[in-house]
Enzyme design. Structure first.
Site, PDB file in Angstrom:
ATOM      1  N   LYS A 163       6.129  66.234  60.040  1.00 32.21           N
ATOM      2  CA  LYS A 163       5.661  67.625  59.952  1.00 32.21           C
ATOM      3  C   LYS A 163       6.833  68.578  60.133  1.00 32.21           C
ATOM      4  CE  LYS A 163       4.070  70.803  62.677  1.00 32.21           C
ATOM      5  NZ  LYS A 163       4.503  71.977  61.884  1.00 32.21           N
ATOM      6  N   GLY A 216      11.664  70.272  69.621  1.00 29.85           N
ATOM      7  CA  GLY A 216      11.143  71.638  69.675  1.00 29.85           C
ATOM      8  C   GLY A 216      11.255  72.179  71.080  1.00 29.85           C
ATOM      9  N   SER A 217      10.384  73.125  71.386  1.00 30.09           N
ATOM     10  CA  SER A 217      10.464  73.797  72.687  1.00 30.09           C
ATOM     11  C   SER A 217       9.977  72.884  73.809  1.00 30.09           C
ATOM     12  CB  SER A 217       9.630  75.072  72.650  1.00 30.09           C
ATOM     13  OG  SER A 217       8.283  74.730  72.403  1.00 30.09           O
ATOM     14  N   THR A 218      10.475  73.146  75.001  1.00 22.67           N
ATOM     15  CA  THR A 218      10.073  72.350  76.158  1.00 22.67           C
ATOM     16  C   THR A 218       8.579  72.516  76.428  1.00 22.67           C
ATOM     17  OG1 THR A 218      12.290  72.394  77.088  1.00 22.67           O
ATOM     18  CG2 THR A 218      10.486  72.038  78.645  1.00 22.67           C
ATOM     19  N   ALA A 219       8.045  73.736  76.229  1.00 21.75           N
ATOM     20  CA  ALA A 219       6.622  73.972  76.507  1.00 21.75           C
ATOM     21  C   ALA A 219       5.747  73.092  75.613  1.00 21.75           C
ATOM     22  CB  ALA A 219       6.300  75.452  76.290  1.00 21.75           C
ATOM     23  N   GLY A 221       6.743  70.418  73.952  1.00 23.01           N
ATOM     24  CA  GLY A 221       7.088  69.021  74.234  1.00 23.01           C
ATOM     25  C   GLY A 221       6.254  68.446  75.375  1.00 23.01           C
ATOM     26  N   GLU A 238      13.161  65.852  72.149  1.00 25.07           N
ATOM     27  CA  GLU A 238      14.425  66.601  72.096  1.00 25.07           C
ATOM     28  C   GLU A 238      14.049  68.063  72.261  1.00 25.07           C
ATOM     29  OE1 GLU A 238      17.242  65.274  72.125  1.00 25.07           O
ATOM     30  OE2 GLU A 238      17.165  63.344  71.103  1.00 25.07           O
ATOM     31  N   CYS A 272      19.998  74.119  69.705  1.00 25.21           N
ATOM     32  CA  CYS A 272      19.638  73.610  71.032  1.00 25.21           C
ATOM     33  C   CYS A 272      20.884  73.298  71.857  1.00 25.21           C
ATOM     34  CB  CYS A 272      18.766  72.375  70.894  1.00 25.21           C
ATOM     35  SG  CYS A 272      19.502  71.145  69.822  1.00 25.21           S
ATOM     36  N   GLU A 365      16.281  80.081  77.724  1.00 25.29           N
ATOM     37  CA  GLU A 365      16.870  79.806  76.415  1.00 25.29           C
ATOM     38  C   GLU A 365      16.529  80.973  75.474  1.00 25.29           C
ATOM     39  OE1 GLU A 365      15.044  76.782  73.894  1.00 25.29           O
ATOM     40  OE2 GLU A 365      17.021  75.998  73.421  1.00 25.29           O
TER      41      GLU A 365
HETATM   42  P1  NAD Z   1       8.242  74.677  68.746  1.00 25.46           P
HETATM   43  O1  NAD Z   1       8.051  73.852  69.961  1.00 25.46           O
HETATM   44  O2  NAD Z   1       7.525  75.965  68.661  1.00 25.46           O
HETATM   45  O3  NAD Z   1       7.842  73.871  67.438  1.00 25.46           O
HETATM   46  C1  NAD Z   1       8.425  72.621  67.120  1.00 25.46           C
HETATM   47  C2  NAD Z   1       7.506  71.870  66.178  1.00 25.46           C
HETATM   48  O4  NAD Z   1       6.336  71.503  66.912  1.00 25.46           O
HETATM   49  C3  NAD Z   1       7.033  72.676  64.970  1.00 25.46           C
HETATM   50  O5  NAD Z   1       6.944  71.846  63.852  1.00 25.46           O
HETATM   51  C4  NAD Z   1       5.640  73.122  65.410  1.00 25.46           C
HETATM   52  O6  NAD Z   1       4.779  73.384  64.340  1.00 25.46           O
HETATM   53  C5  NAD Z   1       5.182  71.912  66.190  1.00 25.46           C
HETATM   54  N1  NAD Z   1       4.094  72.185  67.152  1.00 25.46           N
HETATM   55  C6  NAD Z   1       3.743  73.368  67.698  1.00 25.46           C
HETATM   56  N2  NAD Z   1       2.696  73.197  68.528  1.00 25.46           N
HETATM   57  C7  NAD Z   1       2.392  71.886  68.524  1.00 25.46           C
HETATM   58  C8  NAD Z   1       1.426  71.077  69.193  1.00 25.46           C
HETATM   59  N3  NAD Z   1       0.549  71.611  70.040  1.00 25.46           N
HETATM   60  N4  NAD Z   1       1.408  69.759  68.965  1.00 25.46           N
HETATM   61  C9  NAD Z   1       2.308  69.181  68.129  1.00 25.46           C
HETATM   62  N5  NAD Z   1       3.242  69.890  67.460  1.00 25.46           N
HETATM   63  C10 NAD Z   1       3.297  71.223  67.656  1.00 25.46           C
HETATM   64  O7  NAD Z   1       9.830  74.854  68.602  1.00 25.46           O
HETATM   65  P2  NAD Z   1      10.610  75.736  67.530  1.00 25.46           P
HETATM   66  O8  NAD Z   1      10.464  77.173  67.921  1.00 25.46           O
HETATM   67  O9  NAD Z   1      10.258  75.306  66.153  1.00 25.46           O
HETATM   68  O10 NAD Z   1      12.123  75.250  67.780  1.00 25.46           O
HETATM   69  C11 NAD Z   1      12.946  75.806  68.735  1.00 25.46           C
HETATM   70  C12 NAD Z   1      13.032  74.908  69.961  1.00 25.46           C
HETATM   71  O11 NAD Z   1      13.446  73.608  69.583  1.00 25.46           O
HETATM   72  C13 NAD Z   1      14.079  75.380  70.951  1.00 25.46           C
HETATM   73  O12 NAD Z   1      13.565  75.297  72.243  1.00 25.46           O
HETATM   74  C14 NAD Z   1      15.213  74.387  70.769  1.00 25.46           C
HETATM   75  O13 NAD Z   1      16.049  74.244  71.872  1.00 25.46           O
HETATM   76  C15 NAD Z   1      14.482  73.147  70.468  1.00 25.46           C
HETATM   77  N6  NAD Z   1      15.353  72.193  69.776  1.00 25.46           N
HETATM   78  C16 NAD Z   1      15.780  71.085  70.447  1.00 25.46           C
HETATM   79  C17 NAD Z   1      16.640  70.184  69.831  1.00 25.46           C
HETATM   80  C18 NAD Z   1      17.153  68.950  70.536  1.00 25.46           C
HETATM   81  O14 NAD Z   1      17.629  68.061  69.843  1.00 25.46           O
HETATM   82  N7  NAD Z   1      17.051  68.865  71.854  1.00 25.46           N
HETATM   83  C19 NAD Z   1      17.055  70.421  68.535  1.00 25.46           C
HETATM   84  C20 NAD Z   1      16.612  71.566  67.898  1.00 25.46           C
HETATM   85  C21 NAD Z   1      15.742  72.439  68.518  1.00 25.46           C
END
Ligand code: NAD
Length: 462
Positions: A163, A216-219, A221, A238, A272, A365
């Site tokens: 996704k 994605g975001s810690t919240a 995750g 991640e 990130c 962040e």
């Molecule tokens: P996000 O958490 O909002 O979304 C990430 C993905 O998760 C998207 O595809 C989103 O549609 C999906 N998603 C949202 N809600 C969900 C749920 N309830 N269940 C399953 N999937 C869901 O993050 P973002 O705003 O797209 O990305 C930015 C964040 O990603 C930042 O915090 C950044 O640090 C982090 N990030 C981490 C790494 C790493 O390797 N550690 C790399 C890149 C980005």
């Protein structure tokens, strides 16, 4: 769990070019039923894939890499329009996808188990594929982060449903087409655009999906991890970061200042691994800021399609508003670089001198081109300050003292450090976070094994 008819789910996303706010196209969202159909196809495709000879799977990944190679310029142009990445960076990202495919194309023929000495027979271990893997990708590096998940998962004999983020699905969709064109079995690698709360959640709850790779975001995750717990489903996370760039008085200060902007402003700070907290030994703090100012003002912010552009716009209006909320009258701006005016989500590189170590610009962040600079007093204080974060993803240390470089590297609680450089992610080395930056590792020599279960078989010689 939301359903396809959930009033909170819209049926499509309209994609906006972040550099000029023009409409690119509309992408239909996959529904819960659509996810379940795709997973059923993936289950069947995985059985065919795992039944191929290892060399056939290796060659299929090599053909995929070759097609990506021929499509580098096309993929890069898509990313420029969809995400606002500078063209030179976008080409690097597409080339990186090819490199990841080539690197893990060696894995199918190297999924090597063990023969363990036991009494009464022989004991063997097998690295069995998990089945179907769900990969959930953020918007900041749509191609590369997708590849870090889907490539080693396929190499280990799995099928993948992926996704992309709502704002940036285009390169992942093109990669899925290239995979099919290269001869991957139908259903083996499917990209399913849609809402996180619908498609992402269904990856987590569908029992045929055996592992989630979430970036994605810690919240979010944490929610994914909690959902996976319900089925004891494997998960790699991640997550966010707030990494430190620690600069000691004995370092090459000119080089540290000249390179600090790219370490945080690359991809407009939507990284990130961004070194978004610069920590400077107090005795050289003022001198460092003098050197940093021209480096920040020299960052070329401009149209992402221009070959000389170093930094493009932020990805979307909502994100622009979030980043802007950190830079107000109270936020102690030291100096800023430049950015184009007019349409587009432009944000000038910004350096803040926060009033305290607990200011929210230091602890949260921001994920934009905003960096804080704080002084520290000696090695122990540097480590304490660097570790004063819920995150631990990346970081840099600048010193000419080898012993100090080793001590501080071991002292900082983070997954990926560079000394006297700001190395970016390499596909051949492990990548991942400490603390709330994540769980598990991607990339490196062991990544394919992370998509397997170890099976132990004892064969009696009686
Ligand atoms: P996000 O958490 O909002 O979304 C990430 C993905 O998760 C998207 O595809 C989103 O549609 C999906 N998603 C949202 N809600 C969900 C749920 N309830 N269940 C399953 N999937 C869901 O993050 P973002 O705003 O797209 O990305 C930015 C964040 O990603 C930042 O915090 C950044 O640090 C982090 N990030 C981490 C790494 C790493 O390797 N550690 C790399 C890149 C980005």
């Amino acid at each position: 769990m939301p359903t396809a008819t959930d009033a909170s789910t819209s049926p499509a996303t309209t994609l906006i070019n972040p550099a000029d706010e023009t409409v690119l196209r509309t992408i239909e969202h996959v529904t819960v039923e659509g996810v379940d159909d795709a997973v059923a196809r993936a289950v069947a495709a995985q059985k065919r894939w795992a039944g191929l000879a290892p060399v056939e799977r290796a060659n299929a990944l090599r053909r995929f890499a070759t097609l990506v190679e021929t499509a580098i310029e096309e993929l890069a142009r898509i990313e420029v329009a969809n995400s606002g990445h500078p063209i030179t960076q976008a080409r690097w990202e597409a080339g990186h996808v090819r490199d990841v495919l080539n690197y893990y194309s060696a894995a199918p023929e190297r999924m090597i188990g063990k023969q363990i000495p036991v009494a009464g027979g022989i004991d063997l271990t097998f690295l069995e594929p998990l089945g179907v893997v769900g990969v959930i990708v953020p918007w900041n590096f749509p191609m590369t982060i997708a590849a870090w998940g889907f490539v080693p998962a396929l190499a280990a004999g799995n099928a993948v449903v992926l996704k992309p983020a709502e704002w940036t699905p285009l390169t992942a969709l093109r990669l899925a087409e290239l995979g099919l064109e290269s001869g991957l079995p139908e259903g083996l690698f499917q990209v399913l655009p849609g809402r996180g709360s619908v498609v992402g959640t269904r990856f987590v709850t569908n029992e045929s999906v055996r592992k989630i790779v979430f970036t994605g975001s810690t919240a979010v995750g944490k929610q994914v991890m909690a959902g996976c717990a319900d089925q004891v489903k494997a998960v790699t996370l991640e997550l966010g970061g707030k990494s430190a760039n620690v600069i000691f008085a004995d370092s090459d200060l000119e080089k540290a200042a000249a390179t600090a902007p790219s370490a945080v402003f690359e991809n407009a700070g939507q990284d990130c691994c961004a070194r978004s907290r610069i920590l400077v030994e107090r005795s050289v703090y003022d001198r460092f800021l003098e050197l940093l100012e021209p480096a920040v003002k020299g960052v070329k912010v401009g149209l992402p399609g221009d070959e000389s552009t170093e930094m493009g716009p932020l990805v979307a209006k909502a994100h622009f508003e979030k980043v802007s909320s950190y830079v107000d009258d109270e936020s102690r701006v030291a100096f800023r670089g430049s950015a184009p005016g007019g349409a587009g989500y432009w944000f000038a590189p910004t350096v803040l001198l926060p009033a305290s170590r607990t200011d929210r610009t230091v602890t949260e962040e921001i994920f934009g081109p905003v960096v804080t600079v704080l002084p520290f007093d000696g090695e122990a204080d540097a480590i304490t300050l660097a570790n004063d974060s819920i995150y631990g993803l990346s970081g840099s240390i600048w010193t000419r003292d080898l012993g100090r470089a080793i001590r501080v590297s071991r002292g900082i609680e983070t997954g990926n450090l560079s000394v006297n450089s700001h190395s970016s992610v390499r596909y051949s080395t492990p990548f991942g976070g400490f603390k709330q930056s994540g769980l598990g590792r991607e990339l490196g020599p062991d990544a394919a094994a992370a998509f397997t279960e170890t099976k132990n078989v004892f064969i009696s010689h009686d």
